[in-house]
Design a protein around this motif. Structure first.
Motif, PDB file in Angstrom:
ATOM      1  N   GLU A 122       2.417  24.054 -18.039  1.00  0.00           N
ATOM      2  CA  GLU A 122       1.898  22.710 -17.915  1.00  0.00           C
ATOM      3  C   GLU A 122       2.832  21.863 -19.019  1.00  0.00           C
ATOM      4  OE1 GLU A 122      -1.749  24.423 -16.236  1.00  0.00           O
ATOM      5  OE2 GLU A 122      -0.170  25.096 -17.539  1.00  0.00           O
ATOM      6  N   GLN A 123       3.057  22.684 -20.229  1.00  0.00           N
ATOM      7  CA  GLN A 123       3.494  22.024 -21.251  1.00  0.00           C
ATOM      8  C   GLN A 123       5.275  21.777 -20.986  1.00  0.00           C
ATOM      9  OE1 GLN A 123       1.874  20.877 -23.760  1.00  0.00           O
ATOM     10  NE2 GLN A 123       0.137  21.619 -22.680  1.00  0.00           N
ATOM     11  N   GLU A 124       5.749  22.355 -20.230  1.00  0.00           N
ATOM     12  CA  GLU A 124       6.971  22.469 -19.927  1.00  0.00           C
ATOM     13  C   GLU A 124       7.487  21.886 -18.516  1.00  0.00           C
ATOM     14  OE1 GLU A 124       9.841  23.339 -21.926  1.00  0.00           O
ATOM     15  OE2 GLU A 124       8.331  23.566 -23.642  1.00  0.00           O
ATOM     16  N   LEU A 125       6.593  21.249 -17.928  1.00  0.00           N
ATOM     17  CA  LEU A 125       6.703  20.637 -16.635  1.00  0.00           C
ATOM     18  C   LEU A 125       7.805  19.520 -16.693  1.00  0.00           C
ATOM     19  CD1 LEU A 125       5.981  20.905 -13.692  1.00  0.00           C
ATOM     20  CD2 LEU A 125       4.499  18.724 -14.097  1.00  0.00           C
ATOM     21  N   GLN A 126       7.507  18.601 -17.469  1.00  0.00           N
ATOM     22  CA  GLN A 126       8.326  17.150 -17.411  1.00  0.00           C
ATOM     23  C   GLN A 126       9.982  17.785 -17.686  1.00  0.00           C
ATOM     24  OE1 GLN A 126       7.419  14.568 -15.895  1.00  0.00           O
ATOM     25  NE2 GLN A 126       5.508  15.600 -15.426  1.00  0.00           N
ATOM     26  N   LYS A 127       9.993  18.565 -18.734  1.00  0.00           N
ATOM     27  CA  LYS A 127      11.406  18.836 -19.090  1.00  0.00           C
ATOM     28  C   LYS A 127      12.071  19.534 -18.317  1.00  0.00           C
ATOM     29  CE  LYS A 127      13.810  21.496 -23.017  1.00  0.00           C
ATOM     30  NZ  LYS A 127      13.464  22.373 -24.284  1.00  0.00           N
ATOM     31  N   THR A 128      11.341  20.373 -17.297  1.00  0.00           N
ATOM     32  CA  THR A 128      11.982  21.144 -16.466  1.00  0.00           C
ATOM     33  C   THR A 128      12.424  20.371 -15.382  1.00  0.00           C
ATOM     34  OG1 THR A 128      10.510  23.205 -16.904  1.00  0.00           O
ATOM     35  CG2 THR A 128      11.549  23.190 -14.926  1.00  0.00           C
ATOM     36  N   LEU A 129      11.546  19.210 -14.800  1.00  0.00           N
ATOM     37  CA  LEU A 129      11.989  18.461 -13.895  1.00  0.00           C
ATOM     38  C   LEU A 129      13.012  17.547 -14.231  1.00  0.00           C
ATOM     39  CD1 LEU A 129       8.176  17.273 -12.785  1.00  0.00           C
ATOM     40  CD2 LEU A 129      10.016  18.587 -11.319  1.00  0.00           C
ATOM     41  N   ALA A 130      13.260  17.045 -15.529  1.00  0.00           N
ATOM     42  CA  ALA A 130      14.401  16.526 -15.940  1.00  0.00           C
ATOM     43  C   ALA A 130      15.574  17.290 -16.046  1.00  0.00           C
ATOM     44  CB  ALA A 130      13.989  15.872 -17.443  1.00  0.00           C
ATOM     45  N   SER A 131      15.649  18.656 -16.549  1.00  0.00           N
ATOM     46  CA  SER A 131      16.574  19.312 -16.345  1.00  0.00           C
ATOM     47  C   SER A 131      17.222  19.564 -14.874  1.00  0.00           C
ATOM     48  CB  SER A 131      16.325  20.556 -17.299  1.00  0.00           C
ATOM     49  OG  SER A 131      16.081  20.268 -18.538  1.00  0.00           O
ATOM     50  N   LEU A 132      16.320  19.887 -14.326  1.00  0.00           N
ATOM     51  CA  LEU A 132      16.735  20.235 -12.632  1.00  0.00           C
ATOM     52  C   LEU A 132      17.374  18.953 -12.130  1.00  0.00           C
ATOM     53  CD1 LEU A 132      13.778  22.235 -11.399  1.00  0.00           C
ATOM     54  CD2 LEU A 132      16.089  23.040 -11.742  1.00  0.00           C
ATOM     55  N   GLY A 133      16.665  17.658 -12.305  1.00  0.00           N
ATOM     56  CA  GLY A 133      17.388  16.574 -11.597  1.00  0.00           C
ATOM     57  C   GLY A 133      18.478  16.024 -12.094  1.00  0.00           C
ATOM     58  N   GLN A 134      18.532  16.311 -13.549  1.00  0.00           N
ATOM     59  CA  GLN A 134      20.136  15.966 -14.249  1.00  0.00           C
ATOM     60  C   GLN A 134      21.095  17.105 -13.640  1.00  0.00           C
ATOM     61  OE1 GLN A 134      20.708  13.456 -16.549  1.00  0.00           O
ATOM     62  NE2 GLN A 134      22.935  13.911 -15.779  1.00  0.00           N
ATOM     63  N   ALA A 135      20.969  18.448 -13.691  1.00  0.00           N
ATOM     64  CA  ALA A 135      21.657  19.274 -13.233  1.00  0.00           C
ATOM     65  C   ALA A 135      22.131  18.922 -11.498  1.00  0.00           C
ATOM     66  CB  ALA A 135      21.095  20.928 -13.220  1.00  0.00           C
ATOM     67  N   PHE A 136      21.362  18.490 -10.934  1.00  0.00           N
ATOM     68  CA  PHE A 136      21.613  18.219  -9.358  1.00  0.00           C
ATOM     69  C   PHE A 136      22.344  16.929  -9.318  1.00  0.00           C
ATOM     70  CE2 PHE A 136      17.573  20.793  -8.429  1.00  0.00           C
ATOM     71  CZ  PHE A 136      18.475  21.964  -8.004  1.00  0.00           C
ATOM     72  N   GLU A 137      22.203  16.235 -10.166  1.00  0.00           N
ATOM     73  CA  GLU A 137      22.810  14.848  -9.935  1.00  0.00           C
ATOM     74  C   GLU A 137      24.408  14.946 -10.508  1.00  0.00           C
ATOM     75  OE1 GLU A 137      22.724  10.394 -12.195  1.00  0.00           O
ATOM     76  OE2 GLU A 137      20.839  11.810 -12.187  1.00  0.00           O
ATOM     77  N   ASP A 138      24.556  15.917 -11.634  1.00  0.00           N
ATOM     78  CA  ASP A 138      25.764  16.359 -12.178  1.00  0.00           C
ATOM     79  C   ASP A 138      26.827  16.642 -11.096  1.00  0.00           C
ATOM     80  OD1 ASP A 138      25.209  14.936 -14.379  1.00  0.00           O
ATOM     81  OD2 ASP A 138      24.745  16.749 -15.559  1.00  0.00           O
ATOM     82  N   THR A 139      26.299  17.883 -10.155  1.00  0.00           N
ATOM     83  CA  THR A 139      27.011  18.242  -9.441  1.00  0.00           C
ATOM     84  C   THR A 139      26.839  17.717  -8.029  1.00  0.00           C
ATOM     85  OG1 THR A 139      25.010  19.872  -8.868  1.00  0.00           O
ATOM     86  CG2 THR A 139      26.628  20.317 -10.522  1.00  0.00           C
ATOM     87  N   ASN A 140      26.126  16.790  -7.644  1.00  0.00           N
ATOM     88  CA  ASN A 140      26.083  15.928  -6.487  1.00  0.00           C
ATOM     89  C   ASN A 140      25.550  16.865  -5.169  1.00  0.00           C
ATOM     90  OD1 ASN A 140      27.154  13.474  -7.156  1.00  0.00           O
ATOM     91  ND2 ASN A 140      29.265  14.524  -7.085  1.00  0.00           N
ATOM     92  N   GLU A 141      24.685  17.870  -5.804  1.00  0.00           N
ATOM     93  CA  GLU A 141      23.877  18.832  -4.723  1.00  0.00           C
ATOM     94  C   GLU A 141      22.678  18.252  -4.424  1.00  0.00           C
ATOM     95  OE1 GLU A 141      25.153  21.239  -3.123  1.00  0.00           O
ATOM     96  OE2 GLU A 141      26.744  21.366  -4.211  1.00  0.00           O
ATOM     97  N   THR A 142      22.216  18.132  -3.167  1.00  0.00           N
ATOM     98  CA  THR A 142      20.876  17.576  -2.636  1.00  0.00           C
ATOM     99  C   THR A 142      19.946  18.796  -2.551  1.00  0.00           C
ATOM    100  OG1 THR A 142      22.064  15.910  -1.227  1.00  0.00           O
ATOM    101  CG2 THR A 142      19.658  16.364  -0.687  1.00  0.00           C
ATOM    102  N   ALA A 143      19.026  18.375  -3.240  1.00  0.00           N
ATOM    103  CA  ALA A 143      17.825  19.376  -3.438  1.00  0.00           C
ATOM    104  C   ALA A 143      16.449  18.721  -3.394  1.00  0.00           C
ATOM    105  CB  ALA A 143      17.864  20.433  -4.592  1.00  0.00           C
ATOM    106  N   TYR A 144      15.403  19.352  -2.902  1.00  0.00           N
ATOM    107  CA  TYR A 144      14.089  18.947  -2.897  1.00  0.00           C
ATOM    108  C   TYR A 144      13.399  19.461  -4.064  1.00  0.00           C
ATOM    109  CZ  TYR A 144      15.239  16.768   1.576  1.00  0.00           C
ATOM    110  OH  TYR A 144      15.729  15.924   2.563  1.00  0.00           O
ATOM    111  N   MET A 145      12.628  18.822  -4.806  1.00  0.00           N
ATOM    112  CA  MET A 145      11.873  19.349  -5.697  1.00  0.00           C
ATOM    113  C   MET A 145      10.463  18.827  -5.689  1.00  0.00           C
ATOM    114  SD  MET A 145      14.135  19.181  -9.366  1.00  0.00           S
ATOM    115  CE  MET A 145      14.181  17.528  -9.246  1.00  0.00           C
ATOM    116  N   THR A 146       9.467  19.608  -6.029  1.00  0.00           N
ATOM    117  CA  THR A 146       7.998  19.269  -5.993  1.00  0.00           C
ATOM    118  C   THR A 146       7.188  20.248  -6.920  1.00  0.00           C
ATOM    119  OG1 THR A 146       6.033  18.675  -4.757  1.00  0.00           O
ATOM    120  CG2 THR A 146       7.421  20.701  -4.131  1.00  0.00           C
ATOM    121  N   GLN A 147       6.088  19.620  -7.430  1.00  0.00           N
ATOM    122  CA  GLN A 147       5.404  20.391  -8.088  1.00  0.00           C
ATOM    123  C   GLN A 147       3.939  20.682  -7.713  1.00  0.00           C
ATOM    124  OE1 GLN A 147       5.407  17.117 -11.070  1.00  0.00           O
ATOM    125  NE2 GLN A 147       3.172  17.454 -11.188  1.00  0.00           N
ATOM    126  N   ASN A 148       3.266  21.771  -8.298  1.00  0.00           N
ATOM    127  CA  ASN A 148       1.832  21.958  -7.770  1.00  0.00           C
ATOM    128  C   ASN A 148       0.706  20.960  -8.369  1.00  0.00           C
ATOM    129  OD1 ASN A 148       2.225  23.248 -10.401  1.00  0.00           O
ATOM    130  ND2 ASN A 148       0.314  24.305 -10.002  1.00  0.00           N
TER     131      ASN A 148
END
Length: 295
Positions: free
Chosen positions: A174-200
């Protein structure tokens, strides 16, 4: 909804069909069996792997086969119970995570120090290397009943050798959720890759896919030759967003997270522990909205 009748019922499991003990109640099972006997197609659509759905399929004890969308839309099968054993009659589709998205997700997880669950065929690999990694994967096992295959930290890097996963879970806590989502979102944006992300719903892991549950429902309806407008989708969690949006009727459980309650067409008056599925379906049938014959 006036004049429309729904032929297929698509049910999320955790927080929807299942109670808080992760069981199918007798009331839900009995009413769904009755609907299937009268021509309504009962299906499951879940983030779980197929083998984590077996107990629910057995508990439903449907007379006919059941279409199952699993791994949040990555896999679709038709399953049936034979001699108390659940078997796959047909694999309808499989959409693994792309190589580029897989590699990015693995890199981000490694940089943040998180363990990954890698869904490959019928197995779930976890590259655990420290006590918290084992703790959080065991937490997931307690929720779904799955068993992990533990491997070395870098064992999942060679995707050409091991194959691409149906989905990836980054077990962040729980403590790292937002940081993980932000890091993934930035990585996918930087590489122009389309991915679906969701959380429990309670926010302690992130799922990464190349599809979503809504697209999985669409593919299942296409295979069954049923217009998706003839489907009712019941859900409660973040991974149900596209699912309730694309169905002919999206139903949010009373216990649904806010984003699902806002996106759905209607909100159920009852929660998963109050028999929301069978009660809402009975209400729909009473209003003439289900394509069920009268016995």
């Amino acid at each position: 909804m006036s004049g429309k009748k729904y032929k297929l019922i698509a049910l999320d499991l955790d927080g929807t069909l299942l109670d808080n003990e992760h069981r199918v109640t007798d009331e839900n099972a009995k009413y769904l069996r009755d609907l299937q006997k009268r021509g309504v197609i009962v299906s499951i659509a879940t983030g779980r792997s197929f083998y984590a759905v077996i107990d629910a399929i057995k508990a439903l004890a449907l007379r006919d086969d059941i279409p199952v969308v699993c791994a949040n839309g990555a896999c679709g099968v038709r399953a049936v119970v034979k001699n108390d054993t659940v078997v796959i009659q047909e694999q309808i589709f499989h959409q693994p995570v792309s190589k580029a998205v897989t590699q990015i997700a693995l890199q981000v997880a490694k940089s943040l120090g998180h363990v990954v669950q890698y869904y490959l065929n019928d197995d779930i690999y976890a590259n655990a290397s420290e006590p918290f990694h084992y703790e959080i994967t065991k937490r997931y096992a307690g929720l779904t009943g799955v068993q992990h295959i533990y491997c070395q930290e870098d064992a999942l890097q060679n995707t050409d050798a091991i194959g691409l996963p149906s989905k990836i879970l980054i077990m962040c806590g729980e403590q790292e959720l937002q940081k993980t989502l932000a890091s993934l979102g930035q990585a996918f944006e930087d590489t122009n890759e389309t991915a679906y992300m969701t959380q429990n719903a309670s926010g302690w892991f992130v799922e990464v896919l190349s599809t979503n549950k809504g697209l999985g429902l669409q593919r299942m309806c296409d295979a069954l030759n049923i217009p998706i407008q003839g489907a009712v989708a019941f859900g409660d969690g973040h991974n149900d967003l596209e699912f309730v949006q694309c169905a002919g009727l999206g139903v949010a459980m009373k216990n649904a997270v806010d984003v699902i309650a806002e996106a759905a067409d209607v909100q159920c008056e009852w929660s998963n522990v109050e028999g929301g599925v069978w009660r809402h379906l009975k209400q729909m049938e009473g209003s003439g909205l289900l394509d069920a014959t009268t016995l």
